[in-house]
Design a protein around this motif. Structure first.
Motif, PDB file in Angstrom:
ATOM      1  N   ILE A 148      18.426   8.490  39.297  1.00 52.90           N
ATOM      2  CA  ILE A 148      17.275   7.953  40.019  1.00 52.90           C
ATOM      3  C   ILE A 148      16.481   9.078  40.700  1.00 52.90           C
ATOM      4  CG2 ILE A 148      16.574   6.473  41.943  1.00 52.90           C
ATOM      5  CD1 ILE A 148      18.969   4.688  41.266  1.00 52.90           C
ATOM      6  N   THR A 149      17.205  10.047  41.249  1.00 56.48           N
ATOM      7  CA  THR A 149      16.539  11.145  41.967  1.00 56.48           C
ATOM      8  C   THR A 149      16.296  12.361  41.081  1.00 56.48           C
ATOM      9  OG1 THR A 149      18.685  11.996  42.704  1.00 56.48           O
ATOM     10  CG2 THR A 149      17.571  10.417  44.153  1.00 56.48           C
ATOM     11  N   ASP A 150      16.572  12.239  39.782  1.00 53.22           N
ATOM     12  CA  ASP A 150      16.403  13.354  38.840  1.00 53.22           C
ATOM     13  C   ASP A 150      17.269  14.555  39.202  1.00 53.22           C
ATOM     14  OD1 ASP A 150      14.556  12.007  37.255  1.00 53.22           O
ATOM     15  OD2 ASP A 150      12.871  12.631  38.525  1.00 53.22           O
ATOM     16  N   GLY A 151      18.387  14.294  39.860  1.00 52.23           N
ATOM     17  CA  GLY A 151      19.313  15.374  40.187  1.00 52.23           C
ATOM     18  C   GLY A 151      18.940  16.183  41.407  1.00 52.23           C
ATOM     19  N   PHE A 152      17.894  15.790  42.118  1.00 51.96           N
ATOM     20  CA  PHE A 152      17.463  16.525  43.307  1.00 51.96           C
ATOM     21  C   PHE A 152      17.703  15.682  44.561  1.00 51.96           C
ATOM     22  CE2 PHE A 152      14.790  18.075  39.809  1.00 51.96           C
ATOM     23  CZ  PHE A 152      15.043  19.443  39.886  1.00 51.96           C
ATOM     24  N   ILE A 153      17.664  16.351  45.708  1.00 54.09           N
ATOM     25  CA  ILE A 153      17.742  15.650  46.986  1.00 54.09           C
ATOM     26  C   ILE A 153      16.329  15.231  47.378  1.00 54.09           C
ATOM     27  CG2 ILE A 153      18.344  15.824  49.427  1.00 54.09           C
ATOM     28  CD1 ILE A 153      20.472  17.859  48.706  1.00 54.09           C
ATOM     29  N   THR A 154      16.066  13.944  47.314  1.00 54.81           N
ATOM     30  CA  THR A 154      14.735  13.419  47.614  1.00 54.81           C
ATOM     31  C   THR A 154      14.546  13.299  49.120  1.00 54.81           C
ATOM     32  OG1 THR A 154      14.729  12.153  45.551  1.00 54.81           O
ATOM     33  CG2 THR A 154      13.141  11.512  47.239  1.00 54.81           C
ATOM     34  N   THR A 155      13.523  13.950  49.657  1.00 50.97           N
ATOM     35  CA  THR A 155      13.214  13.860  51.080  1.00 50.97           C
ATOM     36  C   THR A 155      11.839  13.225  51.255  1.00 50.97           C
ATOM     37  OG1 THR A 155      12.256  16.084  51.066  1.00 50.97           O
ATOM     38  CG2 THR A 155      14.587  15.897  51.619  1.00 50.97           C
ATOM     39  N   VAL A 156      11.691  12.447  52.310  1.00 55.82           N
ATOM     40  CA  VAL A 156      10.421  11.776  52.590  1.00 55.82           C
ATOM     41  C   VAL A 156      10.106  11.887  54.077  1.00 55.82           C
ATOM     42  CG1 VAL A 156      10.738  10.117  50.710  1.00 55.82           C
ATOM     43  CG2 VAL A 156      11.517   9.543  53.012  1.00 55.82           C
ATOM     44  N   THR A 157       8.873  11.583  54.399  1.00 58.52           N
ATOM     45  CA  THR A 157       8.435  11.501  55.792  1.00 58.52           C
ATOM     46  C   THR A 157       7.820  10.125  56.003  1.00 58.52           C
ATOM     47  OG1 THR A 157       7.983  13.878  55.870  1.00 58.52           O
ATOM     48  CG2 THR A 157       6.980  12.508  57.581  1.00 58.52           C
TER      49      THR A 157
END
Length: 357
Positions: A148-157
């Protein structure tokens, strides 16, 4: 007093109070609460807020264990729900909008519900052993979160999403209200309706309950669905706290802590009788113990050993077998003392008295 000591919640509460007393003696500021900008802060408030995700997972685990099952996939469900929510917010043109956050929350909880239903289907319909059925999702769930995150750590604001874990309402953390609402709903459903009795019946003897007309499969299925939804909500809290979807770290080992909290609270892993209040006490005990470890400055590599040692002591103190052994030992010593006090005079003493007469 004997009735009080024999109550199932006596020793869990005693262990929690003992931890609080030890922390208070070591650092008096442990029980200190300060008010800043109309909000409460302090170590006890931090424990209440930080225990919310574990509380949600442990409540679901309690219901599952009551049906003589186990759910090892709660950590993976947390990772998936957090990944779904933050991916939706990250891909939106308005990440700070209430509508976007609402859609993300509903979608994440629906995904968690589907995952819980998958576990329930494997256990109640297909007949796979609970530990095997949930182990499948435990291993595959984090892979799904990574996809779901494409293998990355998804960060949002997103201020509304961050408020879920860090916001305050009525001077208390909003996460505390979420946990309290979950406790109230679970306690109301399981203790104020017939569902709680049926759940215990299924856990004590599934076959006998089925023959008695209880829909055991439906109850087991519902238990895993509830566990999935609560784990999904815990994943939202965790991701809201760090504002990132970390598929590898989200909910790591939380299934073990949840099982430990349920056992510390007095619920048997054999199924049947369970206690919601005991689970709540068990969660607070674990969170207080973690706070103690941080305060003592125990290195991260040694923390699990310290944690395990304290938990062993707590479990032994709560052990019914140990209590029975101590009662038998005390009774035996009392009987021996009574025999000694009432022992007849020795033959030599009798002869001495006769000669003297």
């Amino acid at each position: 007093m004997k009735k009080l000591v024999r109550h199932r919640l006596f020793w869990p509460i005693a262990a929690l109070i003992a931890l609080i007393v030890v922390n208070t003696i070591a650092r008096p500021q442990f029980i200190g609460i300060t008010i800043r900008d109309g909000e409460l802060y302090g170590p006890l408030i931090d424990i209440l807020r930080n225990s919310a995700p574990l509380m949600l997972v442990a409540l679901g685990m309690t219901i599952v264990i009551a049906t003589r099952g186990i759910d090892l996939s709660v950590g993976a469900i947390m990772a998936v729900s957090g990944a779904v929510a933050l991916t939706i917010i990250d891909s939106s043109s308005d990440p700070g909008g209430m509508g976007t956050v609402a859609i993300a929350l509903v979608t994440a909880l629906l995904v968690a519900l589907v995952l819980g239903a998958w576990n329930g289907l494997l256990v109640s319909v297909v007949g796979i052993q609970p530990i095997i059925a949930t182990l499948v999702l435990m291993l595959a769930g984090r892979g799904v979160a990574l996809l779901i995150t494409d293998g990355f750590i998804t960060t949002v604001t997103s201020a509304p999403y961050k408020f879920i874990a860090t916001g305050y309402v009525l001077a208390l953390p909003f996460a505390l209200f979420i946990a309290a609402a979950a406790i109230a709903v679970v306690a109301l459903v399981e203790r104020r309706t017939a569902l709680g009795v049926l759940t215990e019946a299924v856990g004590i003897n599934p076959e006998a309950s089925r023959l008695a007309g209880v829909r055991a499969k439906g109850i087991v299925f519902g238990a895993y669905v509830a566990s999935g939804v609560l784990a999904g909500l815990a994943g939202i809290l965790y991701s809201s706290n760090i504002m990132a979807a970390d598929a590898n770290a989200s909910g790591l080992y939380i299934e073990l802590y949840a099982i430990l909290a349920v056992v510390l609270g007095g619920t048997s892993l054999m199924g049947g009788k369970f206690t919601i209040a005991g689970t709540v006490v068990g969660v607070f005990t674990i969170q207080t113990l973690e706070s103690t470890i941080l305060f003592l400055g125990v290195p991260s590599a040694q923390a699990p050993v310290f944690f395990a040692a304290v938990v062993i002591v707590v479990v032994l103190v709560q052990s019914p077998q140990l209590h029975r052994f101590m009662r038998r030992l005390t009774r035996r010593r009392r009987d021996d003392s009574n025999r000694t006090d009432a022992a007849p005079p020795a033959p030599s003493q009798i002869q001495t008295e006769v000669v003297s007469r």
